[in-house]
Every structure is written in structure tokens, then in C-alpha cells.
Design a protein around this motif. Sequence first.
Motif, mmCIF file in Angstrom:
data_model
loop_
_atom_site.group_PDB
_atom_site.id
_atom_site.type_symbol
_atom_site.label_atom_id
_atom_site.label_comp_id
_atom_site.label_asym_id
_atom_site.label_seq_id
_atom_site.Cartn_x
_atom_site.Cartn_y
_atom_site.Cartn_z
ATOM 1 N N SER B 163 51.557 22.494 47.704
ATOM 2 C CA SER B 163 52.580 21.466 47.603
ATOM 3 C C SER B 163 53.958 22.116 47.683
ATOM 4 O O SER B 163 54.077 23.315 47.924
ATOM 5 C CB SER B 163 52.386 20.694 46.297
ATOM 6 O OG SER B 163 53.229 19.556 46.284
ATOM 7 N N PHE B 164 54.992 21.308 47.493
ATOM 8 C CA PHE B 164 56.359 21.820 47.529
ATOM 9 C C PHE B 164 56.722 22.493 46.220
ATOM 10 O O PHE B 164 56.223 22.105 45.166
ATOM 11 C CB PHE B 164 57.348 20.658 47.719
ATOM 12 C CG PHE B 164 57.303 20.009 49.069
ATOM 13 C CD1 PHE B 164 56.888 20.700 50.193
ATOM 14 C CD2 PHE B 164 57.711 18.694 49.217
ATOM 15 C CE1 PHE B 164 56.872 20.089 51.441
ATOM 16 C CE2 PHE B 164 57.695 18.069 50.456
ATOM 17 C CZ PHE B 164 57.274 18.771 51.567
ATOM 18 N N LEU B 165 57.620 23.455 46.250
ATOM 19 C CA LEU B 165 58.233 23.920 45.014
ATOM 20 C C LEU B 165 59.353 22.979 44.574
ATOM 21 O O LEU B 165 59.426 22.614 43.407
ATOM 22 C CB LEU B 165 58.725 25.374 45.121
ATOM 23 C CG LEU B 165 57.719 26.383 44.528
ATOM 24 C CD1 LEU B 165 56.422 26.387 45.291
ATOM 25 C CD2 LEU B 165 58.292 27.762 44.406
ATOM 26 N N PRO B 166 60.233 22.563 45.464
ATOM 27 C CA PRO B 166 61.294 21.642 45.030
ATOM 28 C C PRO B 166 60.794 20.209 44.904
ATOM 29 O O PRO B 166 59.799 19.832 45.520
ATOM 30 C CB PRO B 166 62.323 21.729 46.159
ATOM 31 C CG PRO B 166 61.564 22.164 47.361
ATOM 32 C CD PRO B 166 60.426 23.017 46.857
ATOM 33 N N MET B 167 61.491 19.426 44.129
ATOM 34 C CA MET B 167 61.266 17.992 44.114
ATOM 35 C C MET B 167 61.782 17.421 45.431
ATOM 36 O O MET B 167 62.797 17.870 45.944
ATOM 37 C CB MET B 167 62.031 17.344 42.956
ATOM 38 C CG MET B 167 61.754 15.860 42.840
ATOM 39 S SD MET B 167 62.519 15.126 41.373
ATOM 40 C CE MET B 167 64.151 14.787 42.029
ATOM 41 N N MET B 168 61.049 16.482 45.998
ATOM 42 C CA MET B 168 61.523 15.838 47.217
ATOM 43 C C MET B 168 61.328 14.342 47.073
ATOM 44 O O MET B 168 60.249 13.885 46.693
ATOM 45 C CB MET B 168 60.712 16.307 48.427
ATOM 46 C CG MET B 168 60.800 17.794 48.673
ATOM 47 S SD MET B 168 61.584 18.186 50.229
ATOM 48 C CE MET B 168 61.272 19.963 50.244
ATOM 49 N N THR B 170 61.115 11.061 49.179
ATOM 50 C CA THR B 170 60.936 10.632 50.562
ATOM 51 C C THR B 170 60.599 9.145 50.584
ATOM 52 O O THR B 170 60.314 8.546 49.545
ATOM 53 C CB THR B 170 59.782 11.393 51.247
ATOM 54 O OG1 THR B 170 58.533 10.829 50.804
ATOM 55 C CG2 THR B 170 59.812 12.873 50.895
ATOM 56 N N ALA B 172 57.988 7.982 51.594
ATOM 57 C CA ALA B 172 56.574 7.834 51.241
ATOM 58 C C ALA B 172 56.308 8.301 49.811
ATOM 59 O O ALA B 172 55.182 8.651 49.472
ATOM 60 C CB ALA B 172 55.711 8.608 52.235
ATOM 61 N N GLY B 173 57.342 8.298 48.981
ATOM 62 C CA GLY B 173 57.145 8.656 47.584
ATOM 63 C C GLY B 173 57.847 9.947 47.202
ATOM 64 O O GLY B 173 58.325 10.688 48.053
ATOM 65 N N VAL B 175 57.853 13.654 45.523
ATOM 66 C CA VAL B 175 56.997 14.797 45.211
ATOM 67 C C VAL B 175 57.646 15.518 44.032
ATOM 68 O O VAL B 175 58.811 15.900 44.093
ATOM 69 C CB VAL B 175 56.898 15.744 46.423
ATOM 70 C CG1 VAL B 175 55.984 16.922 46.097
ATOM 71 C CG2 VAL B 175 56.400 14.988 47.651
ATOM 72 N N ARG B 198 65.654 29.136 42.744
ATOM 73 C CA ARG B 198 66.294 28.874 44.034
ATOM 74 C C ARG B 198 65.503 27.862 44.845
ATOM 75 O O ARG B 198 66.050 26.987 45.504
ATOM 76 C CB ARG B 198 66.315 30.156 44.880
ATOM 77 C CG ARG B 198 67.451 31.092 44.663
ATOM 78 C CD ARG B 198 67.308 32.266 45.642
ATOM 79 N NE ARG B 198 68.282 33.293 45.391
ATOM 80 C CZ ARG B 198 69.557 33.255 45.784
ATOM 81 N NH1 ARG B 198 69.997 32.207 46.466
ATOM 82 N NH2 ARG B 198 70.383 34.230 45.499
ATOM 83 N N LEU B 199 64.172 28.030 44.813
ATOM 84 C CA LEU B 199 63.314 27.150 45.608
ATOM 85 C C LEU B 199 63.122 25.785 44.956
ATOM 86 O O LEU B 199 62.416 24.932 45.487
ATOM 87 C CB LEU B 199 61.964 27.819 45.862
ATOM 88 C CG LEU B 199 61.915 28.698 47.114
ATOM 89 C CD1 LEU B 199 60.648 29.542 47.153
ATOM 90 C CD2 LEU B 199 61.994 27.837 48.380
#
Lengths: 369, 369
Positions: B163-168, B170, B172-173, B175, B198-199
Motif C-alpha cells: 500500500s501507500f506510505l502517505p495518506m491519499m 482520491t 475512489a476513497g 487511503v 518524508r514519505l
Amino acid sequence: MVEVTPESSGPIYGVINEASDDESRVAVTPDVVRRLRKTGVPCLVESGAGMASHYSDDLYRDAGATVTDRDAVLARSDVLGFVSRPAPDLLDGIRPGTWIAGMLQSLTDQPYIDLLAAHRLVGIAMERLPRRLSSAQSMDEMTSQNSVMGYKAVLVAANAYGSFLPMMTTAAGTVRPAKVLVLGAGIAGLQAIGTARRLGAVVTAYDVRDASRSEVESLGASFLDLGVDLSSGQGEGGYARELTEDEKAAQQAAVDRRAAEFDIVITTAKVPGRRPPRLLTSSGVAGLRRGAVVVDCAASDLGGNVEGSVPGTLVTDNGVTLIGAPNLASEVPDTASALLSRNLADTVTHFITGSRLERTADDLGEALV
Amino acid sequence: MVEVTPESSGPIYGVINEASDDESRVAVTPDVVRRLRKTGVPCLVESGAGMASHYSDDLYRDAGATVTDRDAVLARSDVLGFVSRPAPDLLDGIRPGTWIAGMLQSLTDQPYIDLLAAHRLVGIAMERLPRRLSSAQSMDEMTSQNSVMGYKAVLVAANAYGSFLPMMTTAAGTVRPAKVLVLGAGIAGLQAIGTARRLGAVVTAYDVRDASRSEVESLGASFLDLGVDLSSGQGEGGYARELTEDEKAAQQAAVDRRAAEFDIVITTAKVPGRRPPRLLTSSGVAGLRRGAVVVDCAASDLGGNVEGSVPGTLVTDNGVTLIGAPNLASEVPDTASALLSRNLADTVTHFITGSRLERTADDLGEALV
């Protein structure tokens, strides 16, 4: 048997296991199973379908899905969701009248669409959804997956690069930040810019669409100045005209020449089913310094954005690591699956009227094949 | 022949090619060749020594080094710099009286040090440099390499994570951001904290040294609250006393239990040549969720910080990706080499008096074996 709970009177949504060497995503996640149940849509999931993206059968059961074998999913579902599309040899196992949602490649593979019709299946071609409509935004799989791709492209590049992305000041000297060039500033390119910036790189981007300049700059990146005047003529009515062949050649030569200043080049102009546009030629790659890294998100059997790239990693004679990465969204499978599951579920739900799947007369109906 | 230019009247510094499957670093970079020349130290470099870290022979020549074969480097140098140390079978090829700078493992391998003495070689054991001295900071290879290790550990973890390290957020919801736990908050741990932050990850860290709490918090991470009271007794004079065995067991159980909340665990307590401390037991790994990623920077043949980790990647029965990564600094070879080259050069230069290598009576002399 399929459990039909009182609130589950809608069509049955089925998902099979599409995992392969190149694919780790799944077309429904446990969270989306819950979401669909709330709208009255029960889910059938093939056992193991989510394992490659870390969703176990137990998680699907906990969410209220029925976990069963592939044949049962294909035979009993009213609508099937796919990351890509069902292979032709699976179509015989699907009941006539079933709906098939996925990236059907309808724009480039008419014989496949004819095959769906011959099996009396209704296709929801995700690639045909009108992206211009705000009502279709949560269905836009191209956007969600390209966003994942852009994020991952930077991680892959950073991991292959022999130095730091951020500047670091240490007792043993200062390490300068990496210079990253992103070619193609669509959804994937913008996400790549943001991720490389997070990691502390100095980012420059380029897109043939001059309108992308403001988007690039708003993310704190520079827009690549080609030092070539391409504005000498405007088309009729003030619209930008198509560049001449000479101008295109001058543009490409300028990109190739400027690329030599960068440590990392990421190209993101992927066009499903079509030959991707060439963004960096062999001459551009040859001009990069030893230790530079190129990630070509569009690498494919049809060629990529970078001349000479192939899926996989190769090191050129001049010491450039050239990574052809056609499946980057699939390489962040948990999140990529979560987003595309939601895209598919929202799309399928749109075509449910009452408790039945029905063709709609609205613009979203354009996606039906 | 070695070129001796007028300004090059100092001892000759030699570096050989140490590249192997596990090692991509080189003990001198072209920039450090220039730096050494300015202090009158000419450099001899084995052909190909820098290739794995993207420094070509031409770059060394351009910097003023003489590029030659291994035998010539060993026979003609007055001081040799190593990423690690010369293998015993190379010692016969080195002139008696030559100085050898490197990670000599003098604290754990006395027979090797005896071998150096038998060959009448003077060792500069980089691991013995008194790190407390500010004058030794630019020589501190442990710090520079652990810093690279901490950075790379996060990239490896992020790249393996689904999955992603940062919150995103979008269409479609949303993350959620990844929750990262860093165990061991020394140089590597602090660098890992900074890079994960940083990420965009939410970072928590733990170290048995309670003093590290403020360093962890100053980087914007949380210090792991074990929920175990280990402060009930203080030793004589107000100093912290050694924990009892029961307290240590309670501490470990608490870490194992709390680890289950995290998506990524990075352990960084590497002790060269010694068995690394256990920071996460099998029970802790078993408690992690499917899809979690563990990177053990201390994995080795002697065991690692994580019970069951081995060099390489394995996926546990409960779907946890366990990465034993003993050579992370070497996997960022360009920068790791640049920093350690500077560490070595500054150390060697310290022992030059006039134009000769001489033992010093100061604290840095402690490094000579």
C-alpha cells in the motif's frame, strides 16, 4: 450455496482469482464487499482471489462474502468484476445475460467484444467511462491505477538509484539532492512529481500539452524549458496547431539533450493496448551519466516511452539502469485493489435499477458494449 | 609507474576493487582523489574498483589518480584504504610497513590483527576511532554508513509494502497512511524515522535507551509506550539500573504485543561482528497482520534483530514479508562510497606528519593496531 440474506436482494457480484506473475490485484476487497452488501448486492469470491494482495478468504467471509470455487462464481453471478477481463476460454462457463465489468480493451480489440456478444454477455468497458463527468470520478479506474503507478515508479527509481534522493548534510560532507525528470504529466506523472518531492528530490517535468505547465508548477516542480521555440505559429482561431514533423524532431532532440542533466528519468505516457509514444530516444539514454536510472512505466511488447526499454531491468553500456515496468499498479496490490474495487463497485451499482441490472440512457451508458 | 607530481610528495594512497555479490562500495571516489591530491597524497586505484558504484576508471584518471592493476596497488602504496579489510591471502603482496585503514574487526577478531602484525603492517581500525571526539566526526564510518542504511531500509520496506506510505485522498476513497515502527533509535533508526516521515508515514520508534525519546520526538515520531512500568527502581546515585531478567521479559513481551498495530517494522540494532540484540521475537512476527513488512538491518549468519530472519526475503505463514538486509549501505553504493571515502581519507590524513605516516600520541592513536 449462495447465502441470500434479507437485505441481499440485488444482483450477485462475483470475482475470480486473477493472480499471475504479472498481476497481484483483485477486483473486490473485503471493505468493498461490505459496501456492496449495504446496497443489497451479495458477493461471491473465488477462494484465494485476494491472497496476492493480502486479503485472505477469512477476511472476505468476515465481510459477508461467500467464498467458493471458480466455476461456482462464474456460473452463479449476475455481474462479474475483473481487474482485466475474462480469458476467452472462461466465457463458456458464464451464464448468458451476465454482465462483465473490467478493462475490456474494447477500443483496441473488437474481436474480443464480438466474442462477448456471441456469448450474450453485457460488457461494462471501464476504459469507456466518460472521465469528463464528475459523477464518473469514483469509477475512474485509469485515474486510480495511474496514480498508484506514479507513486510506485518513484519508489522503484529511488531503490535502484545509488545515491540519496534528499539532500543530506553530514560530517563527511554534503550529499546533493537527486535531480528527477518526469516525462508525461498526466495523473501518473503528477503523482510521481509529488512522491519524488516528498523524498526530497529536485523535480522537473515535461509534457507536450503546454497546459500541464501550471499543474507541474503548482506541485513545486519546474517545467522543462526546451530552449526551442515551438510557438512561432498558431493555428486558426488561436488554437494551438499540430506541430510539424520538423518541430516534433526539434522537440525530441531538445528533450534528449536536456535529459543528460538528470539522475533519474521517469516516463509515464501509458496508453492501454496501443503503442506508447516515444519520449526518450536511444540518443537521450546514451547521454545520461553512469549511475542514472530510467523507469519506463509504458514498457511493453509494443515498445515503451524509452527507446530500447523492455519489461525488466537492464544496464546499458554507459552504465544507465533502464527499468521497464509495465505493471507498477499491480506491484502496490493492496491499495491498487482497494481503489479499483471501489471503481468497479460504483460502476456496477450505477447500472442497478431496483434489484436488477439495466442499461441506462445516460452518458455512462457509453461504457456498455 | 606512479606519477609523482610536484605537489604529490606525501605517502601514496591505494585502493583495490572490493566488489562482490554483497559489496558494491569502493574506498575512494574521484572527488576524494582530488581532495587527497590537494594535501599532497597521490592515489593508486585498481582498474574497475569503482564500477559497482558508478565511478569509472576515466573519472579516477580525470581526478588525477593512477589506475593500475591490483598487484601494483598493493605493492606500491604506503597506505591502503578498504571498505572492509584485506583478505588474509592478500597480505603477502603488501610491503612491510604499509598502513591498512578499514573496518578491521579488531574488537572481535584478534587472530586477524595478529596476522597484520606478523606481516609488519600498521592497522588503522576505523571501528576504534573515538566517536566522542568532535575532531573524529568526519572520520566516523559507523555513523555515515548507518545513516545510509537507515535511509535505504525505508525504501526497501516501502517498495515491499502493498500500500501507500502517505495518506491519499482520491475519488475512489481515502487511503490511510502506513504505520511504521522503528526499533532501535541510533543513527540508522533516526535516519529511518526521517525518511519514513518524508514519505508521509505515521512513525513510532523505540529504543531501550530512554534518552533516545527526545531525539525520536524531535523528528516528529512518537516514542512507543510499552505500558509496562520499568522505572520502579533506580540504581545507586540516581543512575538507571540494569533491568532484571523479569523486567527484560516484560519489556520484550510488550514490544511484541504493540508491534501488531503496525504495517511496517524496521529494526536497526546492528553491531559489527557481534550477535545482534533480539528486538522482535517469533511471537511478535506472528502477531503482525497479513501484508505487514519487516526489514531487519541486522540479519546475519549470527541471527538478527528479528527472530527467524535470514539474509534475503521470506514470507511467513501469516503473510508477513520478512526481509533480512545485512548490506543496505552497500545498496546505495555511490553515496555510501562517497561518505566512507571521506571518512577514510580524513583519518589517513590525520596520521600524516610532514610527508610521512606517523603514529600519533593523541586519542585518535587509539585506532592504531
